[in-house]
Scaffold this active site. Structure first.
Site, short mmCIF file in Angstrom:
data_model
loop_
_atom_site.label_atom_id
_atom_site.label_comp_id
_atom_site.label_asym_id
_atom_site.label_seq_id
_atom_site.Cartn_x
_atom_site.Cartn_y
_atom_site.Cartn_z
N GLU A 93 100.75 -46.34 33.43
CA GLU A 93 99.62 -45.54 32.96
C GLU A 93 99.01 -46.14 31.70
OE1 GLU A 93 101.37 -41.37 34.67
OE2 GLU A 93 101.11 -41.61 32.53
N CYS A 338 102.44 -39.54 28.07
CA CYS A 338 102.94 -40.65 28.87
C CYS A 338 103.71 -40.16 30.10
CB CYS A 338 103.79 -41.57 28.02
SG CYS A 338 105.12 -40.74 27.15
S1 SF4 Z 1 108.90 -40.80 23.86
FE1 SF4 Z 1 110.98 -41.67 24.05
S2 SF4 Z 1 111.47 -41.57 26.26
FE2 SF4 Z 1 109.23 -41.28 26.05
S3 SF4 Z 1 108.38 -43.35 26.34
FE3 SF4 Z 1 108.62 -43.03 24.11
S4 SF4 Z 1 110.67 -43.90 23.65
FE4 SF4 Z 1 110.56 -43.60 25.86
#
Ligand code: SF4
Length: 347
Positions: A93, A338
């Site tokens: 993404e 994300c």
């Molecule tokens: S918030 Fe944590 S689990 Fe999510 S993509 Fe970033 S590093 Fe990885």
């Protein structure tokens, strides 16, 4: 040298040495780099100043496979989210945040993520694989072509932990920064890390003036361990030391990202700890609204902090001399966090 099975796996230096190994003159690498990242063509056939024999060899031994846009969602606030399919079927993404004066792209550095933060959808599925440098740069090229304008800022803040894919992430930033390729100024290229301390120290030694953002989320060890369990072995004191070293070596100010969650990291105790962590540190605290859509199905019940709390915490920090701003959350109606577009399509 890496196995030349895909052209986008190479750094600038790797590509130069590949072509030298193939007996090509040194200037060929510049021609090829231009076509790949400045002209951003999708096939070797369009690279008109490369000899036909070289184009055929590249086609056979280092195929150029452009990512496919599988889905695109437009937010009411103008941000866009792209779902891209890669050569091996992996999905990633990318988010574009256009404004009148600039276009920012938030790109992924891995497919999935191994860190498993408690509030993050991406972490739920674990790590599938790390991205190649060209696969990161391609995300900017896809957005640039789609919107018909150049990318002014790029942030490694999509799926994945960029410092867990350090070499490739740095190679990608260098392609983005190269004045003959994407030409984005180093200060407009940001790495957002969850706080891998050894890599922060390494990043401090890099010659370019890339920008650093650290997802702090809490300056209370037990809360941070709950939110980011994979980082239990990187205690807050050690993180702060690495940021002191970063500031000393670079003279630059990293941002500390704190996504505020009601009664989790917005309590008086949390604010005191945040103040103690950030005071005396060259830094800028960003308070970020929690996007409730981030919650995993079996979530821990996180809720966004009330808007008034943002202003209170910001005022406390600023009164103590800590630079602080409240960031607007964009794209929440298009699952702007994300991993969520992917989850919506394939979850
Ligand atoms: S918030 Fe944590 S689990 Fe999510 S993509 Fe970033 S590093 Fe990885």
């Amino acid at each position: 040298m890496a196995d030349p099975s895909r052209i986008k796996q190479f750094s600038v230096e790797g590509l130069r040495s590949l072509l030298l190994d193939w007996g090509e003159p040194a200037f060929r690498a510049n021609q090829l780099l231009h076509w790949l990242y400045a002209a951003a063509v999708d096939s070797y056939q369009e690279m008109s100043d490369l000899p036909l024999s070289l184009r055929l060899r590249l086609e056979k031994e280092a195929p150029l496979i452009a990512p496919q846009v599988l889905d695109k969602k437009l937010s009411a606030d103008g941000s866009l989210k792209y779902l891209l399919g890669l050569w091996d079927g992996s999905l990633i993404e990318t988010v574009a945040i256009p404004s009148r004066s600039r276009l920012t792209v938030c790109f992924s550095t891995q497919v999935g993520c191994a860190l498993g933060c408690a509030f993050c959808t991406t972490g739920l599925g674990g790590l599938v694989r790390s991205l190649d440098p060209g696969e990161m740069v391609d995300q900017l090229l896809v957005v640039s072509k789609d919107l018909g304008r150049r990318v002014d800022n790029a942030v490694a803040m999509g799926e994945g932990e960029p410092f867990a894919n350090y070499e490739a992430s740095l190679s990608a930033l260098r392609i983005m920064n190269n004045p003959t390729l994407l030409g984005i100024g180093a200060r407009h290229l940001t790495v957002s890390t969850c706080g891998l301390v050894r890599q922060i120290e390494r990043f401090a030694q890099e010659p370019e003036q890339f920008t650093l953002a650290v997802s702090l989320h809490s300056a209370v060890q037990s809360t941070r361990d709950l939110l980011m369990p994979s980082l239990c072995n990187q205690p807050l004191g050690r993180l702060r030391d690495s940021l002191l070293l970063y500031a000393e070596k670079t003279g630059r100010r990293p941002s500390l990202e704190v996504t505020l969650m009601d009664s989790v990291n917005d309590t008086p105790e949390e604010v005191s700890a945040l103040l103690a962590f950030s005071r005396g540190l060259l830094c800028h605290v960003n308070l970020i609204p929690f996007n409730k859509g981030h919650l995993p199905d079996a979530g821990l019940g996180f809720r966004p902090s009330p808007p008034a709390r943002f202003n209170e915490i910001s005022a406390i920090l600023q009164r103590a001399g800590v630079a602080c701003s409240i960031r607007r959350s964009r794209g929440s109606d298009i699952q702007g966090a994300c991993g969520q577009l992917k989850g919506a399509l394939h979850g």
